[in-house]
Design an enzyme around this catalytic site. Structure first.
Site, PDB file in Angstrom:
ATOM      1  N   GLU A  58       0.997  -1.164   0.221  1.00 26.83           N
ATOM      2  CA  GLU A  58      -0.003  -0.091   0.053  1.00 26.83           C
ATOM      3  C   GLU A  58       0.912   1.176  -0.029  1.00 26.83           C
ATOM      4  O   GLU A  58       0.722   2.232  -0.782  1.00 26.83           O
ATOM      5  CB  GLU A  58      -0.909  -0.011   1.345  1.00 26.83           C
ATOM      6  CG  GLU A  58      -1.925  -1.160   1.136  1.00 26.83           C
ATOM      7  CD  GLU A  58      -1.416  -2.117   1.973  1.00 26.83           C
ATOM      8  OE1 GLU A  58      -2.025  -3.095   2.697  1.00 26.83           O
ATOM      9  OE2 GLU A  58      -0.107  -2.654   1.992  1.00 26.83           O
ATOM     10  N   CYS A  90      -0.376   0.665   7.614  1.00 22.86           N
ATOM     11  CA  CYS A  90      -0.836   1.173   6.138  1.00 22.86           C
ATOM     12  C   CYS A  90      -2.400   1.694   6.327  1.00 22.86           C
ATOM     13  O   CYS A  90      -2.558   2.535   5.520  1.00 22.86           O
ATOM     14  CB  CYS A  90      -0.767  -0.104   5.159  1.00 22.86           C
ATOM     15  SG  CYS A  90       0.603  -0.744   4.803  1.00 22.86           S
ATOM     16  N   ALA A 160      13.894 -37.926  -4.326  1.00 18.68           N
ATOM     17  CA  ALA A 160      13.966 -38.573  -5.704  1.00 18.68           C
ATOM     18  C   ALA A 160      14.127 -40.111  -5.631  1.00 18.68           C
ATOM     19  O   ALA A 160      14.652 -40.767  -4.549  1.00 18.68           O
ATOM     20  CB  ALA A 160      15.410 -38.004  -6.329  1.00 18.68           C
ATOM     21  N   THR A 202      22.130 -37.918   6.741  1.00 18.97           N
ATOM     22  CA  THR A 202      22.377 -37.385   5.186  1.00 18.97           C
ATOM     23  C   THR A 202      23.712 -36.537   5.159  1.00 18.97           C
ATOM     24  O   THR A 202      24.158 -36.570   3.808  1.00 18.97           O
ATOM     25  CB  THR A 202      20.973 -36.467   4.676  1.00 18.97           C
ATOM     26  OG1 THR A 202      19.901 -37.281   5.066  1.00 18.97           O
ATOM     27  CG2 THR A 202      21.136 -35.814   3.441  1.00 18.97           C
ATOM     28  N   GLU A 294      14.518 -32.047   2.846  1.00 18.97           N
ATOM     29  CA  GLU A 294      15.226 -33.025   2.196  1.00 18.97           C
ATOM     30  C   GLU A 294      16.074 -34.074   2.839  1.00 18.97           C
ATOM     31  O   GLU A 294      17.400 -34.353   2.586  1.00 18.97           O
ATOM     32  CB  GLU A 294      16.323 -32.240   1.298  1.00 18.97           C
ATOM     33  CG  GLU A 294      15.686 -31.369   0.247  1.00 18.97           C
ATOM     34  CD  GLU A 294      16.928 -30.826  -0.887  1.00 18.97           C
ATOM     35  OE1 GLU A 294      17.766 -31.648  -1.233  1.00 18.97           O
ATOM     36  OE2 GLU A 294      16.571 -29.588  -1.264  1.00 18.97           O
TER      37      GLU A 294
END
Length: 364
Positions: A58, A90, A160, A202, A294
């Site tokens: 705005e 705003c 994947a 991982t 992940e």
């Protein structure tokens, strides 16, 4: 639909488009766009919020005004704020501008605003119309809304796998299941997120970099969750010049003597258990609207069980890994009946070379 309603929809869709221009840069704030018309219905200004700390949509629209807005209308996809943050409220500017009508798509879920902005506009004699293009606005800011309502970050799980549902061989080797083209898309896709989470296993096995390869600046926060703190002294994630890294560990099981392996530039936080919900809440408190998981099977399973995942992205390669002991995307959910299984919805399928990308949401 009447010509008048078509016109209103047109301008709200314009505000939503403008909001989308801040796609990867507004967190922890929402994506907001604003359009101002004069009293004759002519476009006289527009603006959008680009980044936290910078003017709201705005305010940008008022900065860009080509003529007086008195008697005119404003279209904004999220309720104007009414609190003092890094920028002024705003609502005050809208009221002082002399605008007579404000079209708001959805109410702000932030408790500091949540209906108060609309109330102030109405009390000032401004006609407020709520609900135009609601579905599109909810979709655009679903991560911001989720964080404000649940106090957890909106979670997306990505993995994947081969066409027979394996994410690695039984010896743990998994590079590379998908094509180089798919991996490149994942790098740029990460730019949508405020943080990327992996588990300690991982990190030890893959030593990932977890960056967008320059698609976003600054890069998403890299998060490692570990139960043991038994992390390597050398890792790509310890290079804090590329991106910030935080290690979150379970204080009930970790050997804190391993903390000396972690460089000083890496932030360290402890949580009292291995519940992924604690990670999601911690990151939400840091202003992360949307996070990408992940991680490996164990953490992925726990994240789903604790409602930390709202969407799933699966990359499927036309390869067969085979083997009963090859790695699966998940651990055991211990389902006994078919009506217990997890159902997904809103399937979106795309081809990336020979690979298939499937996006799903969890059913409510």
């Amino acid at each position: 639909m009447s010509k008048k309603n078509v016109s209103h929809t047109k301008w709200m869709k314009r505000a939503i488009f403008l909001a989308s221009l801040g796609k990867n840069t507004t967190s922890p704030n929402p994506k907001v766009g604003a359009v101002i018309l004069d009293k004759n219905g002519n476009l006289i200004s527009e603006g959008f919020h680009f980044k936290a700390g910078m003017p709201h949509a705005e305010a940008m629209a008022f900065r860009n005004l080509k003529k007086d807005a008195k008697g005119g209308s404003m279209y904004v996809n999220l309720e104007p704020c009414c609190h003092q943050g890094k920028t002024p409220p705003c609502v005050d500017k809208v009221i002082s501008s002399g605008i007579r009508k404000v079209y708001v798509s959805i109410q702000d879920p932030d408790k500091r605003v949540s209906g108060k902005g609309i109330k102030l506009l109405k009390e000032a004699g401004i006609r407020v119309h709520l609900g135009l293009c609601k579905k599109e606005s909810l979709e655009l800011n679903k991560a911001f809304i989720h964080r404000n309502i649940t106090k957890k970050s909106f979670g997306v799980l990505k993995w994947a796998m081969s066409i027979d549902g394996r994410i690695g061989l039984k010896n743990g080797k998994s590079k590379w299941i998908t094509s180089e083209q798919s991996r490149s898309i994942v790098h740029s896709f990460r730019a949508e997120f405020d943080a990327i989470i992996i588990g300690g296993n991982t990190l030890r096995k893959d030593n990932p970099l977890l960056t967008t390869r320059g698609s976003k600046n600054p890069e998403p926060l890299r998060v490692v969750f570990t139960k043991s703190l038994d992390l390597p002294s050398k890792s790509s994630l310890w290079d804090c010049n590329k991106a910030k890294t935080i290690v979150i560990y379970d204080s009930s099981t970790a050997n804190e003597s391993y903390l000396k392996r972690i460089p000083k530039c890496v932030e360290v936080e402890k949580i009292p258990s291995d519940n992924p919900e604690l990670i999601s809440k911690l990151l939400a408190k840091r202003g992360c609207n949307k996070i990408l998981w992940e991680c490996g099977p164990r953490l992925a399973t726990a994240a789903i069980q604790t409602n930390c995942i709202q969407e799933i992205i699966t990359f499927i390669a036309p390869k067969i890994l085979g083997g009963e002991n090859s790695m699966n995307p998940f651990g055991d959910f211990d389902f006994r009946e078919m009506d217990e299984i997890i159902k997904l919805s809103n399937s979106q399928v795309s081809l990336i070379g020979n690979d298939i990308c499937v996006k799903n949401s969890f059913e409510n």
